[in-house]
Scaffold this motif. Sequence first.
Motif, short mmCIF file in Angstrom:
data_model
loop_
_atom_site.label_atom_id
_atom_site.label_comp_id
_atom_site.label_asym_id
_atom_site.label_seq_id
_atom_site.Cartn_x
_atom_site.Cartn_y
_atom_site.Cartn_z
N PHE A 74 9.14 -15.56 -97.45
CA PHE A 74 8.99 -15.48 -96.00
C PHE A 74 8.16 -16.67 -95.55
CE2 PHE A 74 6.86 -14.12 -92.09
CZ PHE A 74 7.97 -13.77 -91.33
N THR A 75 8.73 -17.48 -94.65
CA THR A 75 8.09 -18.73 -94.25
C THR A 75 7.79 -18.75 -92.75
OG1 THR A 75 10.16 -19.85 -93.71
CG2 THR A 75 9.45 -19.94 -96.02
N GLU A 76 7.01 -19.73 -92.35
CA GLU A 76 6.74 -19.94 -90.92
C GLU A 76 8.05 -20.14 -90.17
OE1 GLU A 76 2.42 -22.17 -91.08
OE2 GLU A 76 4.22 -23.33 -91.51
N ARG A 77 8.98 -20.81 -90.80
CA ARG A 77 10.29 -21.05 -90.17
C ARG A 77 11.02 -19.73 -89.95
NH1 ARG A 77 13.88 -25.59 -92.91
NH2 ARG A 77 12.24 -26.87 -92.03
N ASP A 78 10.95 -18.82 -90.93
CA ASP A 78 11.56 -17.49 -90.75
C ASP A 78 10.94 -16.80 -89.54
OD1 ASP A 78 13.29 -17.52 -93.00
OD2 ASP A 78 11.64 -16.93 -94.31
N TYR A 79 9.62 -16.88 -89.43
CA TYR A 79 8.93 -16.24 -88.32
C TYR A 79 9.39 -16.82 -86.99
CZ TYR A 79 5.33 -14.89 -85.03
OH TYR A 79 4.69 -14.42 -83.93
N ALA A 80 9.36 -18.15 -86.90
CA ALA A 80 9.69 -18.80 -85.63
C ALA A 80 11.12 -18.52 -85.20
CB ALA A 80 9.47 -20.31 -85.75
N ARG A 81 12.02 -18.50 -86.15
CA ARG A 81 13.44 -18.36 -85.80
C ARG A 81 13.92 -16.92 -85.73
NH1 ARG A 81 15.96 -23.41 -89.25
NH2 ARG A 81 14.85 -25.00 -88.09
N LYS A 82 13.28 -16.05 -86.50
CA LYS A 82 13.79 -14.68 -86.59
C LYS A 82 12.95 -13.65 -85.85
CE LYS A 82 15.79 -15.69 -91.12
NZ LYS A 82 15.66 -15.42 -92.56
N VAL A 83 11.74 -14.00 -85.48
CA VAL A 83 10.89 -13.07 -84.73
C VAL A 83 10.71 -13.58 -83.31
CG1 VAL A 83 8.63 -11.97 -84.58
CG2 VAL A 83 9.69 -12.28 -86.82
N VAL A 84 10.10 -14.74 -83.17
CA VAL A 84 9.75 -15.27 -81.85
C VAL A 84 11.00 -15.46 -80.99
CG1 VAL A 84 8.72 -17.20 -80.62
CG2 VAL A 84 7.66 -16.37 -82.72
N LEU A 85 11.99 -16.14 -81.52
CA LEU A 85 13.19 -16.45 -80.72
C LEU A 85 14.00 -15.21 -80.36
CD1 LEU A 85 14.49 -19.80 -82.24
CD2 LEU A 85 13.41 -19.43 -80.03
N LYS A 86 13.89 -14.16 -81.18
CA LYS A 86 14.65 -12.93 -80.90
C LYS A 86 13.83 -11.91 -80.11
CE LYS A 86 17.73 -13.46 -84.79
NZ LYS A 86 18.30 -12.90 -85.99
N GLY A 87 12.60 -12.27 -79.78
CA GLY A 87 11.76 -11.39 -78.97
C GLY A 87 11.29 -10.15 -79.71
N LEU A 88 11.23 -10.22 -81.03
CA LEU A 88 10.76 -9.07 -81.82
C LEU A 88 9.23 -9.04 -81.84
CD1 LEU A 88 13.25 -9.39 -84.83
CD2 LEU A 88 13.43 -7.87 -82.86
N VAL A 89 8.67 -7.93 -82.24
CA VAL A 89 7.21 -7.78 -82.34
C VAL A 89 6.83 -7.74 -83.81
CG1 VAL A 89 5.26 -6.31 -81.75
CG2 VAL A 89 7.18 -6.51 -80.16
#
Length: 148
Positions: free
Chosen positions: A52-67
């Motif tokens: 799990f990387t910062e890139r995963d976070y940025a693309r899969k959480v932040v951009l999708k509006g997840l919490v």
Amino acid sequence: MMTTVKQILEAKGSTFHAVRPTDSVFDALSLMAQFDIGCVLVTDSDKLVGIFTERDYARKVVLKGLVSRDVKVGDLMTPNPYTVGLTGTADDVMATMTAKRFRHIPVVEEGKVLGIVTIGDMVKSIVTQHEKTIKQLESYIAGDLAAE
């Protein structure tokens, strides 16, 4: 002589940080912030199951509006990540990282996680190797073969 992954881990240490697939993304991010690292390995009973990387976070959480407190790492991790063994060379690992756009590669031997190598580790290793080569060539040109 080519620098191996084993030599790189011996120089930098084999410490790595891991979370479980059932941990929240928030917990993974907290661990990453605590140790100022860009990724965590995801393990289940000491077996590597993802990264799990910062890139995963940025693309899969932040951009999708997840919490991040509500989402599990296992839902967003990159499963079955590419790994390298101890005998891999810095040049080969760097080529793989460049071609596949990886910044982190877990080091695994016989199913056991031994550490992680980063793009920064590879650059440092290759620069160090080039500096040694330059010094050897300078000594050779100066006629001082004993300086090797």
